[in-house]
Design a protein around this motif. Structure first.
Motif, PDB file in Angstrom:
ATOM      1  N   LEU A  21       0.829  -1.205   0.000  1.00  0.00           N
ATOM      2  CA  LEU A  21       0.000   0.000   0.000  1.00  0.00           C
ATOM      3  C   LEU A  21       0.863   1.254   0.000  1.00  0.00           C
ATOM      4  CD1 LEU A  21      -2.895  -0.992   2.431  1.00  0.00           C
ATOM      5  CD2 LEU A  21      -3.016  -0.688  -0.043  1.00  0.00           C
ATOM      6  N   GLY A  22       1.956   1.235   0.746  1.00  0.00           N
ATOM      7  CA  GLY A  22       2.872   2.370   0.751  1.00  0.00           C
ATOM      8  C   GLY A  22       3.465   2.618  -0.626  1.00  0.00           C
ATOM      9  N   ILE A  23       3.837   1.558  -1.314  1.00  0.00           N
ATOM     10  CA  ILE A  23       4.392   1.685  -2.670  1.00  0.00           C
ATOM     11  C   ILE A  23       3.342   2.243  -3.620  1.00  0.00           C
ATOM     12  CG2 ILE A  23       5.267   0.369  -4.652  1.00  0.00           C
ATOM     13  CD1 ILE A  23       6.612  -1.513  -2.568  1.00  0.00           C
ATOM     14  N   ILE A  24       2.133   1.740  -3.512  1.00  0.00           N
ATOM     15  CA  ILE A  24       1.049   2.221  -4.383  1.00  0.00           C
ATOM     16  C   ILE A  24       0.808   3.708  -4.149  1.00  0.00           C
ATOM     17  CG2 ILE A  24      -1.440   2.066  -4.820  1.00  0.00           C
ATOM     18  CD1 ILE A  24      -1.136  -0.993  -4.277  1.00  0.00           C
ATOM     19  N   GLU A  25       0.784   4.130  -2.890  1.00  0.00           N
ATOM     20  CA  GLU A  25       0.566   5.543  -2.575  1.00  0.00           C
ATOM     21  C   GLU A  25       1.673   6.414  -3.164  1.00  0.00           C
ATOM     22  OE1 GLU A  25       0.151   5.854   1.659  1.00  0.00           O
ATOM     23  OE2 GLU A  25      -1.763   4.775   1.661  1.00  0.00           O
ATOM     24  N   MET A  26       2.928   5.939  -3.075  1.00  0.00           N
ATOM     25  CA  MET A  26       4.030   6.705  -3.647  1.00  0.00           C
ATOM     26  C   MET A  26       3.918   6.764  -5.161  1.00  0.00           C
ATOM     27  SD  MET A  26       7.442   5.900  -1.379  1.00  0.00           S
ATOM     28  CE  MET A  26       7.383   4.123  -1.489  1.00  0.00           C
ATOM     29  N   LEU A  27       3.557   5.645  -5.797  1.00  0.00           N
ATOM     30  CA  LEU A  27       3.444   5.619  -7.258  1.00  0.00           C
ATOM     31  C   LEU A  27       2.350   6.549  -7.762  1.00  0.00           C
ATOM     32  CD1 LEU A  27       3.939   1.831  -8.138  1.00  0.00           C
ATOM     33  CD2 LEU A  27       5.409   3.735  -8.768  1.00  0.00           C
ATOM     34  N   ILE A  28       1.273   6.651  -7.021  1.00  0.00           N
ATOM     35  CA  ILE A  28       0.180   7.525  -7.431  1.00  0.00           C
ATOM     36  C   ILE A  28       0.653   8.975  -7.491  1.00  0.00           C
ATOM     37  CG2 ILE A  28      -2.049   8.468  -6.671  1.00  0.00           C
ATOM     38  CD1 ILE A  28      -2.719   5.614  -5.690  1.00  0.00           C
ATOM     39  N   LYS A  29       1.562   9.342  -6.603  1.00  0.00           N
ATOM     40  CA  LYS A  29       2.046  10.722  -6.537  1.00  0.00           C
ATOM     41  C   LYS A  29       3.104  11.032  -7.595  1.00  0.00           C
ATOM     42  CE  LYS A  29       1.151  10.967  -1.597  1.00  0.00           C
ATOM     43  NZ  LYS A  29       1.753  10.993  -0.254  1.00  0.00           N
ATOM     44  N   VAL A  30       3.717  10.008  -8.191  1.00  0.00           N
ATOM     45  CA  VAL A  30       4.803  10.215  -9.157  1.00  0.00           C
ATOM     46  C   VAL A  30       4.221  10.575 -10.517  1.00  0.00           C
ATOM     47  CG1 VAL A  30       6.719   9.104 -10.387  1.00  0.00           C
ATOM     48  CG2 VAL A  30       6.364   8.647  -7.959  1.00  0.00           C
ATOM     49  N   ASN A  31       4.778  11.648 -11.120  1.00  0.00           N
ATOM     50  CA  ASN A  31       4.366  12.058 -12.466  1.00  0.00           C
ATOM     51  C   ASN A  31       5.519  11.978 -13.454  1.00  0.00           C
ATOM     52  OD1 ASN A  31       1.651  12.658 -11.870  1.00  0.00           O
ATOM     53  ND2 ASN A  31       2.268  14.594 -10.936  1.00  0.00           N
ATOM     54  N   ASP A  32       6.698  11.635 -13.003  1.00  0.00           N
ATOM     55  CA  ASP A  32       7.885  11.562 -13.851  1.00  0.00           C
ATOM     56  C   ASP A  32       7.893  10.232 -14.605  1.00  0.00           C
ATOM     57  OD1 ASP A  32      10.493  11.167 -14.875  1.00  0.00           O
ATOM     58  OD2 ASP A  32      11.343  12.486 -13.341  1.00  0.00           O
ATOM     59  N   LEU A  33       7.854  10.320 -15.923  1.00  0.00           N
ATOM     60  CA  LEU A  33       7.815   9.120 -16.765  1.00  0.00           C
ATOM     61  C   LEU A  33       9.057   8.259 -16.590  1.00  0.00           C
ATOM     62  CD1 LEU A  33       6.319   7.471 -18.882  1.00  0.00           C
ATOM     63  CD2 LEU A  33       7.414   8.864 -20.650  1.00  0.00           C
ATOM     64  N   ASN A  34      10.223   8.867 -16.413  1.00  0.00           N
ATOM     65  CA  ASN A  34      11.467   8.094 -16.237  1.00  0.00           C
ATOM     66  C   ASN A  34      11.418   7.250 -14.957  1.00  0.00           C
ATOM     67  OD1 ASN A  34      12.689   9.037 -18.594  1.00  0.00           O
ATOM     68  ND2 ASN A  34      13.506  10.844 -17.555  1.00  0.00           N
ATOM     69  N   ILE A  35      10.930   7.846 -13.894  1.00  0.00           N
ATOM     70  CA  ILE A  35      10.835   7.109 -12.634  1.00  0.00           C
ATOM     71  C   ILE A  35       9.856   5.948 -12.774  1.00  0.00           C
ATOM     72  CG2 ILE A  35      10.074   7.240 -10.224  1.00  0.00           C
ATOM     73  CD1 ILE A  35      11.133  10.137 -10.204  1.00  0.00           C
ATOM     74  N   LEU A  36       8.700   6.226 -13.386  1.00  0.00           N
ATOM     75  CA  LEU A  36       7.697   5.169 -13.556  1.00  0.00           C
ATOM     76  C   LEU A  36       8.219   4.048 -14.455  1.00  0.00           C
ATOM     77  CD1 LEU A  36       4.501   7.378 -13.893  1.00  0.00           C
ATOM     78  CD2 LEU A  36       5.132   5.919 -11.965  1.00  0.00           C
ATOM     79  N   THR A  37       8.954   4.421 -15.499  1.00  0.00           N
ATOM     80  CA  THR A  37       9.521   3.416 -16.400  1.00  0.00           C
ATOM     81  C   THR A  37      10.542   2.550 -15.657  1.00  0.00           C
ATOM     82  OG1 THR A  37       9.228   4.895 -18.275  1.00  0.00           O
ATOM     83  CG2 THR A  37      10.745   3.067 -18.590  1.00  0.00           C
TER      84      THR A  37
END
Length: 97
Positions: free
Chosen positions: A9-25
């Motif tokens: 759940l903590g990881i999901i919450e952090m991912l929701i806040k990320v808008n940087d495509l490089n980080i998500l990739t």
């Protein structure tokens, strides 16, 4: 809630806040590689030797493939009587518990 669920759940919450495509990739590739690694290492090594069950095979065919040679009870008793046991029956049973 166990620690695994909390972490997810903590990881999901952090991912929701990320808008940087490089980080998500990067995160996506890391998770994909971890999933592939888990699939490869999940099964114990002996599974490589396990063969699927064949359908419609007779006992006689299996016996022929394994070169099965039956022995008589007398042959069995003769071989069994020649065995020298150092352990008691209780010791042997204890080892398989």
């Amino acid at each position: 809630m166990n620690s695994t669920k909390k972490l997810k759940l903590g990881i999901i919450e952090m991912l929701i806040k990320v808008n940087d495509l490089n980080i998500l990739t990067t995160v996506h590739h890391q998770l994909a590689n971890a999933a592939i690694f888990n699939q490869q290492t999940e099964k114990p090594l002996f599974w490589k030797a396990v063969k699927s069950i064949r359908k419609k095979v007779s006992l006689q065919e299996i016996m022929n493939e394994q070169n099965y040679v039956p022995i008589t009870y007398q042959e069995f008793r003769t071989n069994a009587d020649e065995l020298l046991w150092e352990e008691t029956l209780e010791d042997l049973l204890e080892t398989i518990r």
